[in-house]
Design an enzyme around this catalytic site. Structure first.
Site, short mmCIF file in Angstrom:
data_model
loop_
_atom_site.label_atom_id
_atom_site.label_comp_id
_atom_site.label_asym_id
_atom_site.label_seq_id
_atom_site.Cartn_x
_atom_site.Cartn_y
_atom_site.Cartn_z
N ASP A 8 0.87 -1.18 0.00
CA ASP A 8 0.00 0.00 0.00
C ASP A 8 0.90 1.22 0.00
O ASP A 8 0.99 1.96 0.98
CB ASP A 8 -0.93 0.02 1.22
CG ASP A 8 -1.97 1.13 1.14
OD1 ASP A 8 -1.98 1.87 0.14
OD2 ASP A 8 -2.77 1.26 2.09
N SER A 9 1.57 1.43 -1.12
CA SER A 9 2.65 2.42 -1.21
C SER A 9 2.15 3.83 -1.48
O SER A 9 2.87 4.65 -2.05
CB SER A 9 3.65 2.00 -2.30
OG SER A 9 2.97 1.79 -3.53
#
Length: 247
Positions: A173-174
């Protein structure tokens, strides 16, 4: 797009979070579209953060706790202090890291510095986490299977996956809010790692670049890729953004 960000109105503090806080100051700092809440407990260097995932939200804090413990041997992530669950939800308490979110008012006012830190921080994460030792997957097949089990169907127009460019341990979940920055604008660490696992690096890069538009406005994608040290790849970017939407 469903809202994720600092609470816009008063939130109800779950009883386990109140108990954990005891007499210390308690501040709601984040909510996501699935109903999850994050609270800061205390302040200064002794502060900690408590996440709350309501039952039925689909947020797996047990998986995040496990991944944080693993990743903490290699890179800067929050140290797990406590995890628990009961019928109405689960909670995860971690120590605070130095720095503040890349989407705090200071850094949204200085996107050039923030985006550079996002790129260098993501590259450092990918280089530090050992693929061969990672017990977790975030592959295309793994994500589609999890989505299927959750009752989601992949869109018919989702193309076949492109060839793997380079396998890394992805954050999962960058988006920009999950990178913290030091006072000098360098990256400090990463948070929210419940989906961490091995995948093509473009699974992270496609979302990280996309999130620059959501958080800083258009025109910052190439700056992130330049800081990471890679050229744009429109085909892989398009595929992994579609996959993000489908899973």
């Amino acid at each position: 797009m469903p809202y994720s960000g600092p609470p816009r109105s008063t939130v109800q503090v779950p009883a386990p979070i109140t108990i954990l806080a005891q007499e210390r100051p308690l501040l709601p700092v984040w909510q996501n579209e699935l109903g999850g809440l994050t609270f800061q407990i205390g302040d200064g260097e002794e502060r900690s953060f408590a996440k709350w995932a309501p039952a039925g939200s689909g947020l797996d804090l047990a998986a995040e706790a496990e991944r944080l413990r693993w990743a903490g041997s290699f890179t800067s992530v929050p140290r797990v202090r406590d995890y628990g669950e009961r019928e109405d939800g689960a909670w995860l308490v971690t120590e605070g890291l130095s720095g503040e979110s890349a989407v705090s008012p200071r850094w949204t006012a200085d996107p050039a510095t923030a985006v550079r830190a996002l790129g260098t921080g993501l590259r450092a994460l990918h280089e530090r986490l050992p693929v061969a030792a990672c017990p977790y997957s975030w592959s295309v097949g793994h994500r589609l299977e999890r989505a299927r089990l959750a009752g989601m169907e992949a869109p018919e127009d989702l193309p076949d996956p492109p060839p793997i460019d380079h396998l890394v341990v992805c954050h999962g979940d960058s988006c920009a809010p999950n990178t913290l920055l030091h006072e000098d604008g360098s990256w400090s660490g990463h948070v929210d790692m419940g989906a961490l696992g091995v995948a093509d690096r473009w699974a992270d890069l496609a979302v990280a670049t996309w999130s620059t538009e959501w958080n800083y406005g258009p025109g910052w994608e190439d700056a992130l890729l330049d800081a990471y040290g890679i050229s744009p790849d429109p085909m892989r970017t398009d595929f992994y953004r579609r996959l993000w939407g489908a899973t």
